[in-house]
Write an enzyme that holds these catalytic residues in place. Structure first.
Site, PDB file in Angstrom:
ATOM      1  N   LYS A 122       0.832  -1.208   0.000  1.00  0.00           N
ATOM      2  CA  LYS A 122       0.000   0.000   0.000  1.00  0.00           C
ATOM      3  C   LYS A 122       0.870   1.263   0.000  1.00  0.00           C
ATOM      4  CE  LYS A 122      -0.304  -0.726   4.877  1.00  0.00           C
ATOM      5  NZ  LYS A 122      -0.934  -1.489   5.924  1.00  0.00           N
ATOM      6  N   ARG A 170     -10.972  -0.863  14.280  1.00  0.00           N
ATOM      7  CA  ARG A 170     -10.886  -0.151  12.999  1.00  0.00           C
ATOM      8  C   ARG A 170     -11.947  -0.751  12.079  1.00  0.00           C
ATOM      9  NH1 ARG A 170      -4.996   0.415  10.212  1.00  0.00           N
ATOM     10  NH2 ARG A 170      -5.336  -1.776   9.707  1.00  0.00           N
ATOM     11  N   HIS A 205      -5.946  -8.028  12.862  1.00  0.00           N
ATOM     12  CA  HIS A 205      -4.785  -7.127  12.806  1.00  0.00           C
ATOM     13  C   HIS A 205      -4.389  -6.670  14.208  1.00  0.00           C
ATOM     14  CE1 HIS A 205      -1.991  -4.492  10.803  1.00  0.00           C
ATOM     15  NE2 HIS A 205      -2.499  -3.410  11.344  1.00  0.00           N
ATOM     16  N   ARG A 257       1.475 -11.049   6.907  1.00  0.00           N
ATOM     17  CA  ARG A 257       1.369  -9.858   6.054  1.00  0.00           C
ATOM     18  C   ARG A 257       2.518  -8.919   6.428  1.00  0.00           C
ATOM     19  NH1 ARG A 257      -3.676 -10.197   8.560  1.00  0.00           N
ATOM     20  NH2 ARG A 257      -3.182  -8.266   9.644  1.00  0.00           N
ATOM     21  N   TYR A 289      13.007  31.307   4.943  1.00  0.00           N
ATOM     22  CA  TYR A 289      11.760  31.893   5.447  1.00  0.00           C
ATOM     23  C   TYR A 289      11.762  31.984   6.967  1.00  0.00           C
ATOM     24  CZ  TYR A 289       9.607  30.885   0.871  1.00  0.00           C
ATOM     25  OH  TYR A 289       9.296  30.843  -0.455  1.00  0.00           O
ATOM     26  N   CYS A 308      12.137  24.718   2.568  1.00  0.00           N
ATOM     27  CA  CYS A 308      11.153  25.347   1.686  1.00  0.00           C
ATOM     28  C   CYS A 308      10.396  24.253   0.926  1.00  0.00           C
ATOM     29  CB  CYS A 308      11.840  26.279   0.695  1.00  0.00           C
ATOM     30  SG  CYS A 308      12.977  27.461   1.444  1.00  0.00           S
ATOM     31  N   ASP A 349      10.573  23.499  -2.282  1.00  0.00           N
ATOM     32  CA  ASP A 349      11.368  22.820  -3.307  1.00  0.00           C
ATOM     33  C   ASP A 349      12.867  22.885  -3.058  1.00  0.00           C
ATOM     34  OD1 ASP A 349       8.855  22.813  -4.869  1.00  0.00           O
ATOM     35  OD2 ASP A 349       9.296  24.961  -5.001  1.00  0.00           O
TER      36      ASP A 349
HETATM   37  C1  LIG Z   1      -0.153  -2.256   6.565  1.00  0.00           C
HETATM   38  C2  LIG Z   1      -0.701  -3.515   7.025  1.00  0.00           C
HETATM   39  C3  LIG Z   1       0.149  -4.576   7.320  1.00  0.00           C
HETATM   40  C4  LIG Z   1       1.657  -4.464   7.312  1.00  0.00           C
HETATM   41  O1  LIG Z   1       2.068  -3.736   8.436  1.00  0.00           O
HETATM   42  P1  LIG Z   1       3.635  -3.560   8.800  1.00  0.00           P
HETATM   43  O2  LIG Z   1       3.631  -3.067  10.194  1.00  0.00           O
HETATM   44  O3  LIG Z   1       4.167  -2.538   7.848  1.00  0.00           O
HETATM   45  O4  LIG Z   1       4.263  -4.883   8.618  1.00  0.00           O
HETATM   46  C5  LIG Z   1      -0.453  -5.773   7.666  1.00  0.00           C
HETATM   47  N1  LIG Z   1      -1.793  -5.896   7.719  1.00  0.00           N
HETATM   48  C6  LIG Z   1      -2.637  -4.884   7.463  1.00  0.00           C
HETATM   49  C7  LIG Z   1      -4.102  -5.084   7.554  1.00  0.00           C
HETATM   50  C8  LIG Z   1      -2.117  -3.655   7.114  1.00  0.00           C
HETATM   51  O5  LIG Z   1      -2.941  -2.651   6.865  1.00  0.00           O
END
Ligand SMILES: *Cc1c(COP(=O)(O)O)cnc(C)c1O
Length: 407
Positions: free
Chosen positions: A72, A170, A199, A255, A299, A346, A348
């Site tokens: 992602k 979530r 998760h 994951r 700035y 800044c 850029d």
């Molecule tokens: C982003 C994400 C992960 C990976 O998380 P890391 O901490 O970067 O390993 C795993 N599962 C879900 C649902 C996520 O959104």
């Protein structure tokens, strides 16, 4: 802008983001190739070999569990399509993304690996999931029913993973009311329930008490499959923190996100698997000047010297994702030595004080990366900016060209 990559760079591919990437759903390849001598000197370099080494190290550590890299947010800033293609070439069994658009982008780029979209969805998105053969997350009975309905209407079957909320609050059905979702899933005739997952909220902590509570809640939900005599689908829960610290949570699939890119999820986490950063961020000196004492820089005039100094200008700024909060905080490496960013960053450009040392136009400037025995890590930037390495990586935006190195 299309041009040939010169021979000396045969194994280095230069990519610029597709101009539509940020505003529309891109329908073509997200990148165009440009000549290396016209590309801006500020670049992100991705070492594909390190990415492969990290992938293999993680795979070995969790074997026989399978690994699902999560790509992602432009593959944590590393470039969605390039990283996906590279991982596909390594034989990764599954890819994870957050949003439907990211999945479509990969399919349009020819990536055929199974893709799970991890984020919450709206009912009207389901037909696109089916059209692009993307696995969706069913995070409620209602969304499962919408999915089943859309699949029936299209005369096809949707591939889904059920999402159980074990303490993140979530998306997902609460662990204490998961039975209804499992029953509904068993009744769907146009959904193939391929997986079920949860998760962690705290798997990268030194204290794993709350992660263990979440794990026990997930295991309780999974026991219902045995109770009802139903086949258990692919189960997964572990993110980077859990991969490093909680082998009990591996199940069938892990994951992995930030660890794959060679960065640890927190300072406290046990570093049980050795990985190295795949990303470096570099620029070049574009201007040199001598600044007199009492003449403030940039700035807001937040910095000035009490003696004559040499100051160089670097063509990178917060408009590229180099946080403005790094003003007067960060260091960069020039000619093997660390120097401070002075005055406000800044949009850029930014200025670096090299005191009375030498630097010339065109000299390399390392924002993240290694040079000799010096290194600036993503963790350093996170600490200086008061954030986490995840945000440092994902904040480097698509204006910065990505260069892929394959040794
Ligand atoms: C982003 C994400 C992960 C990976 O998380 P890391 O901490 O970067 O390993 C795993 N599962 C879900 C649902 C996520 O959104």
């Amino acid at each position: 802008m299309k041009g040939r990559v010169p021979e000396r760079l045969q194994k280095i591919y230069l990519r610029l983001p597709h101009p539509l990437y940020n505003c529309h759903m891109p329908i073509n390849e997200p990148t165009i190739t440009v000549r290396d001598d016209v590309v801006r000197p500020t670049q992100v370099e991705i070492n594909l070999d390190r990415l492969a080494e990290n992938y293999r190290a993680i795979q070995q550590a969790v074997a026989p569990t399978a690994v699902m890299p999560t790509l992602k947010a432009n593959a944590y800033g590393h470039g969605l399509v390039e990283v996906a293609r590279h991982l596909a070439s390594l034989g990764t069994p599954y890819l994870g993304v957050a949003f439907l658009e990211e999945g479509i982008l990969l399919r349009e780029a020819g990536v055929a690996t199974p893709i799970l979209v991890l984020g919450g969805i709206l009912g009207n998105q389901v037909p696109l999931f089916l059209e692009y053969d993307l696995t969706l997350t069913a995070s409620s009975i209602e969304k499962l029913a919408q999915t089943d309905g859309a699949a029936r209407a299209m005369g096809t079957t949707a591939r889904v993973h059920l999402k159980i909320d074990t303490g993140m609050e979530r998306i997902g059905v609460h662990y204490y009311s998961a039975a209804g979702l499992l029953e509904a899933a068993a009744r769907c005739d146009h959904c193939q329930v391929e997986g079920i997952y949860s998760h962690f909220a705290n798997s990268d902590d030194a204290d794993l008490t709350s992660a263990r509570v979440q794990l026990a809640r997930f295991q309780e939900v999974l026991e219902q499959y045995a109770q009802y005599g139903l086949p258990r689908p692919i189960c997964h829960m572990a993110n980077s923190g859990a991969i490093l610290q909680l082998p009990e949570s591996y199940f069938d699939l892990v994951r992995v996100g930030i660890l794959l890119y060679g960065v640890y999820p927190s300072a406290e986490v046990a570093r049980t698997i050795a990985v190295r950063p795949a990303l470096s961020w570099k620029s070049r000196v574009v201007y040199f000047k001598v600044v007199q004492p009492g003449h403030p820089v940039s700035y807001g005039s937040t910095w000035q010297s009490d003696h004559q100094v040499r100051v160089v200008t670097i063509p990178v700024g917060y408009g590229d994702g180099y946080f403005r909060s790094l003003s007067n905080e960060a260091l960069v490496i020039i000619r093997g030595k660390k120097y401070p960013v002075v005055g406000r960053v800044c949009m850029d450009q930014m200025m670096v004080n090299i005191e009375w040392d030498s630097a010339y136009n065109g000299d390399e400037v390392i924002l993240i990366g290694e040079s000799g025995d010096q290194a600036i890590t993503c963790d350093d930037l996170a600490e200086w900016a008061g954030t986490i390495p995840y945000e440092v990586l994902t904040n480097i935006n698509t204006r910065v060209p990505r260069v892929y190195i394959h040794e």
